[in-house]
Write an enzyme that holds these catalytic residues in place. Structure first.
Site, PDB file in Angstrom:
ATOM      1  N   LYS A 110       0.814  -1.218   0.000  1.00  0.00           N
ATOM      2  CA  LYS A 110       0.000   0.000   0.000  1.00  0.00           C
ATOM      3  C   LYS A 110       0.846   1.266   0.000  1.00  0.00           C
ATOM      4  CE  LYS A 110      -4.026  -2.222   2.022  1.00  0.00           C
ATOM      5  NZ  LYS A 110      -4.924  -2.370   3.168  1.00  0.00           N
ATOM      6  N   LYS A 193      -6.533 -10.655  -7.283  1.00  0.00           N
ATOM      7  CA  LYS A 193      -7.688 -10.863  -6.419  1.00  0.00           C
ATOM      8  C   LYS A 193      -8.800  -9.870  -6.729  1.00  0.00           C
ATOM      9  CE  LYS A 193      -8.812 -11.229  -1.471  1.00  0.00           C
ATOM     10  NZ  LYS A 193      -8.272 -11.055  -0.096  1.00  0.00           N
ATOM     11  N   LYS A 196     -12.472  -4.762  -5.075  1.00  0.00           N
ATOM     12  CA  LYS A 196     -13.304  -3.567  -4.867  1.00  0.00           C
ATOM     13  C   LYS A 196     -12.995  -2.418  -5.825  1.00  0.00           C
ATOM     14  CE  LYS A 196     -13.525  -4.218   0.211  1.00  0.00           C
ATOM     15  NZ  LYS A 196     -13.323  -3.563   1.510  1.00  0.00           N
TER      16      LYS A 196
END
Length: 328
Positions: A110, A193, A196
Site C-alpha cells: 500500500k 484478487k 473492490k
C-alpha cells in the site's frame, strides 16, 4: 471458545468478500462466543471520504444481519464505539518492533502507491491496532483472508513477548482461512484478487441480476475447452469453479465432476445462476434491514456487550504494565 473477525468499510464489498467471509460468519455461531465488528478505525489508515466511510459502515452492519448473523448469538459492533481498541493499541505498539512493521507485506504494497510525505502513521502501525482487536476479547480463533495471515502471526509474537515479561495475561489466537472461496479472483484478470476497484472484474454485492450475469458471461476464460481446476494453465476456469463451489458449498473436485463435458458458455451460465440464487435473496434481506433501521439497535447493544469484555482485558494489561487504574 472465542471467535473474532471483522470487515473494513472501504469501497463496495464484492462477491469475494461475501464468499470468503460474510457467507461463513454465521457458521461460527454454534461453535463458540462470536464477536464480529466493523473495522472503521482501520479504514482511516488510507484516504477515504467521510460520507463513504459512514455509508459503508452502515452497509456492512446490514450485510452482517442479512448474511444470517443472529444478535442473540453474535456480538456485532463498531470498532470505534469501543474505545478500548484504541487504548490497548496505544500500549501494545510499544511491544512491537519497527523491523517487524516494516516487513508487513500489506504495508509495503500500500505504501508503494504513496510517497513518504503522504503515508500516515496509522498505515504503518495498522498491525498494532489489529493485534489489540484480537487480544481484547481473549480470542481463540480469528477467521481471516490469506492477506491478513501475517498480521495474525505478528499477534503470536506479540503475545509471547508480552506474556514472557508480565505473566499469563493475553490469549494466543489461531488464524483460520476458509478452504474454498478464501481467494476469489477478478473476472477480467484472474491473476489478481477481486479487490473492490475493478468494475469489470468485480461483482459488487449491490449489483443487480442483469449486471451479475453480464459480468460472469464476460469473464475471461482460457484456451482449450476442458473445464478443470488448474490455476497455472486455466486461471479463468479455476476461478469460476471456485466461485461455483463456494456458492454451492461443495468441493472443487465435486464442481469439476458436475461440469465434465460442458461448453464454456453453458458452464458460465450455471455459475451465473448459482451466484444470482445466492445474492438476490441476500440483497432483499439487506434492503429490508436498511429500511427498518434495525441495525442501529444491534450496534448499540453490541457496543455494550463488547465493551464489558474489552474493558476487563484492558484493565489486566494496564495493571500488568504498571499503569495506575482508577476503576475496575
Amino acid at each position: 471458545m472465542r471467535i473474532l473477525s471483522g470487515i473494513k468499510p472501504t469501497g463496495q464489498l464484492t462477491l469475494g468478500n461475501y464468499l470468503g467471509a460474510l457467507k461463513h460468519f454465521k457458521d461460527y455461531q454454534n461453535q463458540g462466543e462470536v464477536f464480529i465488528f466493523i473495522a472503521d478505525l482501520h479504514a482511516l489508515t488510507l484516504p477515504i471520504d467521510s460520507k463513504e466511510l459512514n455509508e459503508n459502515s452502515r452497509d456492512i452492519a446490514c450485510y452482517y444481519l442479512a448474511s444470517g448473523l443472529d444478535p442473540k448469538k453474535t456480538t456485532i459492533f463498531l470498532q470505534s464505539s469501543v474505545s478500548e481498541h484504541a487504548e490497548l493499541s496505544a500500549i501494545l505498539q510499544n511491544y512491537i518492533y519497527m523491523g517487524e512493521l516494516k516487513r508487513m507485506t500489506q504495508f509495503k504494497d500500500k505504501s508503494k502507491k504513496l510517497n513518504d510525505s503522504s503515508i500516515g502513521l496509522g498505515l504503518f502501525a495498522y498491525p498494532a491496532l489489529m493485534n489489540a482487536d484480537i487480544v481484547l476479547y481473549n480470542t481463540d480463533i480469528v477467521p481471516v483472508g490469506e492477506d491478513q495471515m501475517q498480521h495474525v502471526e505478528l499477534t503470536h509474537d506479540l503475545v509471547k513477548r508480552f506474556n514472557h515479561r508480565y505473566g499469563d495475561i493475553l490469549v494466543n489466537p489461531k488464524a483460520q482461512v476458509q478452504k474454498v472461496g478464501a481467494r476469489i479472483m477478478s473476472l477480467s484478470d484472474p491473476s489478481v484478487k477481486m479487490s473492490k476497484s475493478d468494475p469489470k472484474g468485480d461483482i459488487f454485492l449491490k449489483d443487480d441480476e442483469k449486471t451479475i450475469r453480464k459480468k460472469i458471461m464476460s469473464a475471461k476464460t482460457d484456451s482449450g475447452s476442458e473445464i478443470k481446476f488448474d490455476k497455472e494453465n486455466k486461471p479463468g476456469i479455476s476461478n469460476l469453479l471456485t466461485i461455483y463451489a463456494a456458492t454451492k458449498d461443495i468441493t472443487i473436485p465435486e464442481a469439476e465432476a458436475k461440469f465434465q463435458g460442458y461448453r464454456y458458455g453453458d458452464f458460465k451460465k450455471a455459475v451465473a445462476d448459482a451466484v444470482v440464487e445466492e445474492l438476490i435473496p441476500f440483497q432483499q434481506r439487506y434492503k429490508q434491514i436498511l429500511e427498518d433501521k434495525s441495525y442501529l439497535k444491534v450496534l448499540k447493544d453490541g457496543r455494550d456487550k463488547a465493551k464489558k469484555v474489552a474493558h476487563q482485558t484492558l484493565l489486566k494489561v494496564q495493571k500488568a504494565v504498571g499503569i495506575l487504574t482508577l476503576d475496575e
